[in-house]
Design an enzyme around this catalytic site. Structure first.
Site, PDB file in Angstrom:
ATOM      1  CE1 TYR A  26      21.970  12.478  43.570  1.00 43.56           C
ATOM      2  CE2 TYR A  26      21.965  15.035  43.271  1.00 43.56           C
ATOM      3  CZ  TYR A  26      22.361  13.712  42.792  1.00 43.56           C
ATOM      4  OH  TYR A  26      23.133  13.628  41.856  1.00 43.56           O
ATOM      5  CG  ASP A  84      23.958  19.045  50.365  1.00 44.05           C
ATOM      6  OD1 ASP A  84      24.099  20.188  49.753  1.00 44.05           O
ATOM      7  OD2 ASP A  84      23.637  18.126  49.958  1.00 44.05           O
ATOM      8  CE  LYS A 112      21.661  21.792  42.126  1.00 41.26           C
ATOM      9  NZ  LYS A 112      21.219  20.718  43.156  1.00 41.26           N
TER      10      LYS A 112
END
Ligand SMILES: *Cc1c(COP(=O)(O)O)cnc(C)c1O
Length: 424
Positions: free
Chosen positions: A144, A239, A267
């Site tokens: 993702y 990522d 995050k």
């Protein structure tokens, strides 16, 4: 458990917000529950509007590595807010955070702040395409990278095929350049490079897959991807939106000793405020406007509150005992697995640093197909019973539990006591 207030709010929310939530997984549909509405959180605990207290293993899906409402982070945000919340002009703290990130991550000479992980990956893809003059990207099945169109491709026929869109609204033409390979399968990656090598701009990978549940890279996999990208002139993009500052202060790239060409973050670097970032070698990053010709911008990018939260978070993490937390989490996970196995369940676990996933299956888990073998029925029962006892878990069998530095041994012991009461 009486959650009437949450239920009432959810009913109201569903009238004005699609599905009642601002991000799909919060709705708890996978586990056929109503979502809990949150009143407040502190440290490892989270409280609902119904007055119920939970031990939190979601951690806002990753950002809250220091726990909720850390006093230093709160203070930094409040101090910043008193000086104004956004200027649309540069500030010192943006420089300080960029310096901090570049020092921590081996791959980054320069970094650009954005507002979410999604924005970071979209921008990194644009940059990779500009740098290489190529269009195709390779991503992992079950990986993702936020909700940018090009990344929303489903497995389709899998290996060495073009993608089909994973959602209505994404044109086929947008994902026709998205190629998919299974995680941890270096041979599949080789095949795709042999076939499309001179058309591939970038290989996007979460160095530790964290969005199909946690699945760790097999030994040599990341280095193998590094070698393939170098050989074919494609950019390797890690990522690290989850793994950055979590699997080690120096990210997965520091921990595994494999250096990507570009890195995306999010995050944790926002300390709980909306931040994303992408960085890499200066020769690539200098292509970004206004230094270079690749356009990318943002009204609230580098927002002073978000930068303040991020900087103080990294300052604390730089001195944090990652190894100690990893050890504590590992012992907890092993005990939890033993308790569940004692009840006759097949359980596999994956763990690194402060993250873990339990998979209810008897087979080892190395990629998305393996993950899909795990029982969602058992997970649902586990989730519902644990929630009833005050344990706040990700409401999906395919998510990663996020532990924080604020979790105490009491939290772990209480969670284990709950697990001992489970009935299947
Ligand atoms: C969460 C996540 C994203 C998207 O970040 P948002 O801030 O939700 O847009 C991208 N990549 C990975 C690996 C993620 O876990």
């Amino acid at each position: 458990m009486n959650i009437e207030k949450s239920k009432e709010l959810f009913a109201s929310a569903c009238k004005v917000i699609p599905g009642g939530v601002n991000s799909p997984v919060r709705a708890c549909r996978n586990v056929h529950c109503d979502p809990l509405f949150i009143e407040s959180a502190k440290g490892s605990h989270i409280k609902t509007v119904d007055g119920k207290d939970f031990i939190d293993f979601i951690g806002s899906w990753g950002p809250m590595l220091l726990g909720h409402a850390h006093p230093d982070v709160d203070k930094a945000i409040c101090d910043a807010a008193k000086k104004g919340t956004s200027y649309g002009a540069p500030t010192e703290i943006e420089v300080l955070l960029a310096e901090k990130v570049c020092k921590a991550l081996p791959s980054c000479d320069m970094v650009r702040m954005v507002n979410s992980g999604t924005e970071a990956t979209m921008s990194a893809l644009r940059l990779a395409r500009a740098v290489t003059g190529r269009n195709k990207l390779v991503k992992i099945i079950g990986g993702y990278h936020g909700h940018g169109d090009a990344f929303l491709a489903s497995a389709g026929s899998g290996l060495a095929t073009f993608s089909i869109p994973g959602t209505p609204g994404v044109p086929e033409s947008t994902v026709q350049d998205t190629l998919l390979v299974p995680y941890n399968d270096l041979d599949a990656a080789k095949v795709i490079f042999e076939k499309y090598g001179n058309e591939i701009a970038a290989f996007f990978v979460e160095p530790c897959a964290g969005n199909m549940g946690l699945v760790l890279p097999l030994s040599g996999y990341l280095q193998g991807l590094r070698d393939l990208c170098t050989k074919y002139g494609a950019l390797l993009v890690f990522d690290e939106v989850i793994t950055g500052f979590r699997v080690s202060y120096n990210g997965a790239q520091g921990r595994f000793g494999v250096t990507p060409d570009l890195t995306t973050m999010g995050k944790i670097i926002g300390g709980g405020l909306p931040v994303g970032a992408y960085g890499g070698k200066a020769e690539y990053m200098q292509r970004i406007a206004p230094a270079g010709d690749v356009y990318q911008a943002g009204t609230l990018s580098g927002n002073p509150l978000a930068m303040a939260a991020g900087l103080v978070t990294l300052n604390i993490l730089e001195k944090a005992d990652y190894a100690g937390l990893e050890q504590r989490v590992l012992s907890f996970v092993k005990e939890l697995v033993a308790v569940l196995q004692g009840k006759g369940l097949d359980v596999q676990y994956q763990h690194i640093a402060s993250m873990f996933t339990l998979f209810f299956t008897d087979k080892p888990v190395h990629n998305f197909a393996d993950v899909q073998n795990a029982s969602t029925e058992i997970f649902e029962s586990y989730y519902k019973q644990m929630r009833e006892m005050g344990i706040f878990l990700s409401p999906s069998a395919f998510e990663t539990a996020m532990v924080s530095f604020a979790h105490t041994d009491d939290d772990f012991n209480y969670t284990l006591d709950c697990a001992k009461k489970l009935k299947f």
